[in-house]
Design a protein around this motif. Structure first.
Motif, PDB file in Angstrom:
ATOM      1  N   ALA A 128      27.494  43.837  35.842  1.00 44.08           N
ATOM      2  CA  ALA A 128      27.304  43.160  37.128  1.00 44.08           C
ATOM      3  C   ALA A 128      28.630  42.891  37.832  1.00 44.08           C
ATOM      4  O   ALA A 128      28.682  42.837  39.059  1.00 44.08           O
ATOM      5  CB  ALA A 128      26.559  41.853  36.921  1.00 44.08           C
ATOM      6  N   ALA A 129      29.679  42.719  37.080  1.00 50.76           N
ATOM      7  CA  ALA A 129      30.977  42.397  37.685  1.00 50.76           C
ATOM      8  C   ALA A 129      31.796  43.653  37.974  1.00 50.76           C
ATOM      9  O   ALA A 129      32.914  43.572  38.452  1.00 50.76           O
ATOM     10  CB  ALA A 129      31.761  41.475  36.759  1.00 50.76           C
ATOM     11  N   TYR A 150      39.718  41.726  41.406  1.00 53.37           N
ATOM     12  CA  TYR A 150      40.007  41.008  42.650  1.00 53.37           C
ATOM     13  C   TYR A 150      39.117  39.788  42.766  1.00 53.37           C
ATOM     14  O   TYR A 150      37.991  39.792  42.270  1.00 53.37           O
ATOM     15  CB  TYR A 150      39.726  41.904  43.857  1.00 53.37           C
ATOM     16  N   THR A 151      39.611  38.779  43.455  1.00 56.80           N
ATOM     17  CA  THR A 151      38.792  37.611  43.734  1.00 56.80           C
ATOM     18  C   THR A 151      38.997  37.229  45.197  1.00 56.80           C
ATOM     19  O   THR A 151      40.095  37.389  45.719  1.00 56.80           O
ATOM     20  CB  THR A 151      39.160  36.461  42.777  1.00 56.80           C
ATOM     21  N   PRO A 152      37.924  36.761  45.880  1.00 56.76           N
ATOM     22  CA  PRO A 152      38.086  36.437  47.298  1.00 56.76           C
ATOM     23  C   PRO A 152      39.140  35.351  47.501  1.00 56.76           C
ATOM     24  O   PRO A 152      39.265  34.441  46.687  1.00 56.76           O
ATOM     25  CB  PRO A 152      36.702  35.902  47.701  1.00 56.76           C
ATOM     26  N   ASP A 197      34.484  32.469  38.737  1.00 53.67           N
ATOM     27  CA  ASP A 197      33.098  32.934  38.746  1.00 53.67           C
ATOM     28  C   ASP A 197      32.836  33.988  39.802  1.00 53.67           C
ATOM     29  O   ASP A 197      31.809  34.627  39.811  1.00 53.67           O
ATOM     30  CB  ASP A 197      32.134  31.755  38.934  1.00 53.67           C
ATOM     31  N   ASN A 198      33.774  34.165  40.720  1.00 52.35           N
ATOM     32  CA  ASN A 198      33.528  35.097  41.807  1.00 52.35           C
ATOM     33  C   ASN A 198      34.635  36.152  41.817  1.00 52.35           C
ATOM     34  O   ASN A 198      35.708  35.921  42.342  1.00 52.35           O
ATOM     35  CB  ASN A 198      33.511  34.314  43.124  1.00 52.35           C
ATOM     36  N   PHE A 199      34.366  37.256  41.192  1.00 59.29           N
ATOM     37  CA  PHE A 199      35.382  38.308  41.137  1.00 59.29           C
ATOM     38  C   PHE A 199      34.707  39.658  40.939  1.00 59.29           C
ATOM     39  O   PHE A 199      33.511  39.735  40.656  1.00 59.29           O
ATOM     40  CB  PHE A 199      36.369  38.047  39.985  1.00 59.29           C
ATOM     41  N   LYS A 200      35.486  40.696  41.088  1.00 61.74           N
ATOM     42  CA  LYS A 200      34.963  42.042  40.972  1.00 61.74           C
ATOM     43  C   LYS A 200      36.023  42.867  40.255  1.00 61.74           C
ATOM     44  O   LYS A 200      37.212  42.748  40.565  1.00 61.74           O
ATOM     45  CB  LYS A 200      34.796  42.596  42.385  1.00 61.74           C
ATOM     46  N   PRO A 234      45.695  41.926  43.446  1.00 60.63           N
ATOM     47  CA  PRO A 234      44.879  42.048  42.235  1.00 60.63           C
ATOM     48  C   PRO A 234      45.199  40.920  41.251  1.00 60.63           C
ATOM     49  O   PRO A 234      46.341  40.500  41.132  1.00 60.63           O
ATOM     50  CB  PRO A 234      45.274  43.401  41.640  1.00 60.63           C
ATOM     51  N   LEU A 251      42.340  35.728  47.442  1.00 61.40           N
ATOM     52  CA  LEU A 251      43.649  36.098  46.913  1.00 61.40           C
ATOM     53  C   LEU A 251      43.864  37.566  47.272  1.00 61.40           C
ATOM     54  O   LEU A 251      43.095  38.413  46.849  1.00 61.40           O
ATOM     55  CB  LEU A 251      43.700  35.887  45.398  1.00 61.40           C
ATOM     56  N   GLY A 252      44.878  37.832  48.064  1.00 67.87           N
ATOM     57  CA  GLY A 252      45.048  39.184  48.598  1.00 67.87           C
ATOM     58  C   GLY A 252      45.632  40.190  47.626  1.00 67.87           C
ATOM     59  O   GLY A 252      45.922  41.318  48.001  1.00 67.87           O
TER      60      GLY A 252
END
Lengths: 386, 220
Positions: A259-260, A282-284, A155-158, A289, A286-287
């Motif tokens: 939005a993403a 990317y997701t927080p 749910d939290n990614f860009k 992609p 995890l360093g």
């Protein structure tokens, strides 16, 4: 005969998936396969190893595992799925309709330093869309990538989108000698901003170009960065790239995916075959992609067909890590344990069949048990005692 | 929704033990990124400044790029020499200018020869095996590379190797050990590096820290 002190090992860079992990991997892959199918993509399966030449157009072959067959021909364990699918479409599916929407879920092999979620053997779920150069095709792929991450439970990614021609235009506008251009591109590919500044000073670039190179990798954010980018890069190639991104983004708004998404004009993918829009997710926590892709309109030419193409893949192993870190991994049904008294095997077997036909997980005892024994054997599963 | 959650994250900064530690800490402090009790011999492994949303980790220099590559730290300060050797996939944001030194090839003075190619097929001791191998490859000489972790100057004195590839600041250690520099391989200074994902997910904060450091460097 077993040797003393023999502990069987597995080679560097490969891993076993134990029961829970394998189940989560299977669930994730089935989820992705279902999603791809709903978007009109059809699955293809290609061989695990191919002739080395198939990967000649890709820089990935340097990192690949290579070996010889009995006739002495060089073979390669596939380092990605894009080349095999390009080969497949240009040969066996030569006469099939265009555009073609294909998906795969496959293991690929690269000899590299093992990272988080990236062993030498790792798993990818991805799609390739061949035969369309429209911005709508680009938008479809990015929207599907966003949907793939959501569908997996993230749910939290860009997802950042960029375009290879933005930086290409900047580099071309510098009109460099081939050697200096190679150096500049190497610094960009290595994400070496400190080196870029030193190079700009050394080669005495014009102030506008220096500013552009200083800012390029930071052109990252919402729509406003496009305006800034137009101002910074006053060349045709870059401007066309930005126009293209603008129209892709408008369509992504229609998909409800905006939005993403953000823009990252300094985005540089690791492989050289991209020719247009590129993106990475990317997701927080995890360093690395978690997914990535882009347009590669020239690759099919290598296989004898002029056909625009675009695709993306998501790292299955990385998704599993990201999901496990936020405890969003699928909760598995512990299932039922069916024990039976002497003479009741038939009824127990029937009960198991019934549960299984309803999609439940049911395990049947091997021999008659007392209620106490049955309770112990159930080990937390629902106990059905017949 | 997605953006807000990311913005609230703290920034984790990795600092290397050793000679780069003090100048890195001082520069960051001047740029508004400090923390109480941030010292090299702190017993705490992670030092936090909750108000500023910062967290510091202090690592061995060779390990620092790994912390940043994996995203265990978002940004870090490290010498270019370590980056050249470790080849990690990170953003190299800024040349901080301090910690200047050079990677070079040296031999005992009594073994000096006329040309670089006269040193072929010798043994070379180094903490930088990859850099050394690339250098020899580039000049077309073969050399046997012996990987050591420290006191590289000792190797030629006791006959472990004929040459060394090492880092020097002033050249004093070389002279004291009667070694002569015969080729410069790279110059190196401290660099600010960033994790690939953090650079995207926390770009605003990283960009503002970078700007503050740049302003600080220009005002010095």
């Amino acid at each position: 005969m077993i040797k003393d002190n023999f502990i069987p090992q597995i080679p560097y860079g490969v891993k076993d998936f134990l029961t829970g992990e394998a189940a989560r991997k299977r669930a994730l892959e089935s989820g992705a396969a279902g999603l791809f199918a709903r978007w009109g993509y059809q699955e293809v399966v290609t061989p695990t190893f191919e002739y080395l030449e198939t990967f000649d157009s890709s820089t990935l072959s340097e990192q690949a595992f290579k070996f010889f067959n009995r006739e002495g021909r060089a073979l390669i364990l596939r380092p990605d799925m894009t080349c095999p699918i390009a080969r497949l479409v240009s040969t066996r599916m030569k006469d099939a309709d265009r555009p073609q929407r294909l998906f795969y879920i496959a293991n690929v092999f690269r000899y590299e330093q093992a990272q988080a979620g990236r062993q030498c053997e790792f798993y990818q779920a991805g799609v390739e869309l061949l035969g369309s150069s429209c911005a709508a095709a680009d938008a479809e792929i990015v929207a599907l990538a966003v949907e793939t991450l959501k569908n997996a439970g993230l749910d939290n990614f860009k997802v950042s989108i960029g375009h290879v021609d933005f930086l290409n235009g900047v580099v071309e506008s510098a009109c460099l000698a081939p050697r200096d251009e190679t150096r500049l591109r190497g610094l960009l590919a290595g994400r070496d901003l400190a080196g870029l500044q030193a190079c700009a000073a050394e080669l005495a670039f014009a102030p506008a170009l220096r500013e552009c190179l200083r800012e390029a990798l930071f052109l990252h954010g919402g729509k406003e960065v496009l305006d800034k980018a137009y101002r910074l890069a006053g060349n045709q190639t870059s401007a066309r790239a930005l126009d293209n991104l603008k129209s892709i983004f408008t369509m992504l708004e229609s998909y409800g995916a905006a939005a993403a998404i953000d823009f990252d004009l300094g985005l540089i993918r690791d492989f050289g075959y991209y020719t247009g829009m590129v993106f990475e997710g990317y997701t927080p926590g995890l360093g690395f992609p978690i997914c990535g892709g882009g347009r590669y309109d020239n690759m099919m030419r290598f296989f004898g067909e002029d056909c625009p193409a675009i695709g993306f893949s998501a790292g299955v192993d990385r998704l599993l890590i990201a999901l496990s870190r936020r405890n969003a991994a699928a909760v598995l049904d512990p299932g039922a344990y069916i024990a039976w008294r002497e003479g009741f095997f038939a009824q127990a077997a029937a009960a198991a069949s019934e549960l299984r036909s309803k999609g439940r997980r049911a395990e049947l005892a091997f021999c008659a048990q007392s209620a106490d024994e049955a309770f112990k054997s159930a080990r937390g599963r629902e106990l059905i005692y017949i | 929704m997605i953006k807000d959650e990311i913005k609230l994250d703290t920034i984790t900064i990795a600092l290397p033990k050793g000679k780069l530690f003090a100048p890195s800490r001082d520069l960051l402090k001047k740029a508004g990124c400090g923390a109480q009790g941030l010292s090299e011999d702190s017993r705490k492994l992670v030092i936090k400044n909750e108000e500023a949303g910062l967290s510091f980790v202090i690592t061995k220099p060779v390990d620092l790029p790994t912390y940043v590559e994996y995203g265990a730290a978002d940004i870090g300060v490290i010498g270019k020499d370590v980056l050249l050797e470790e080849q990690k996939d990170v953003y190299e944001l800024l040349d901080l200018g301090f910690g200047k030194c050079r990677l070079m090839l040296a031999v005992p003075e009594n073994l000096r020869r006329d040309k670089l190619t006269d040193y072929a097929n010798l043994r070379v001791a180094t903490k930088y095996p990859r850099v050394a191998a690339e250098f020899f490859h580039g000049v077309g000489i073969q050399a046997e590379i012996i990987n050591l972790n420290g006191s590289i100057e000792l190797a030629p004195m006791v006959g472990l190797s004929e040459m060394i590839v090492d880092i020097v600041e002033t050249g004093r250690t070389l002279r004291e050990n009667k070694l002569a520099e015969i080729a410069a391989i790279h110059t190196a200074t401290a660099r600010l590096i960033a994790n690939r994902a953090s650079f995207k997910l926390k770009s605003e904060r990283i960009h503002s820290i970078l700007d503050a450091i740049r302003r600080q460097l220009h005002s010095d």
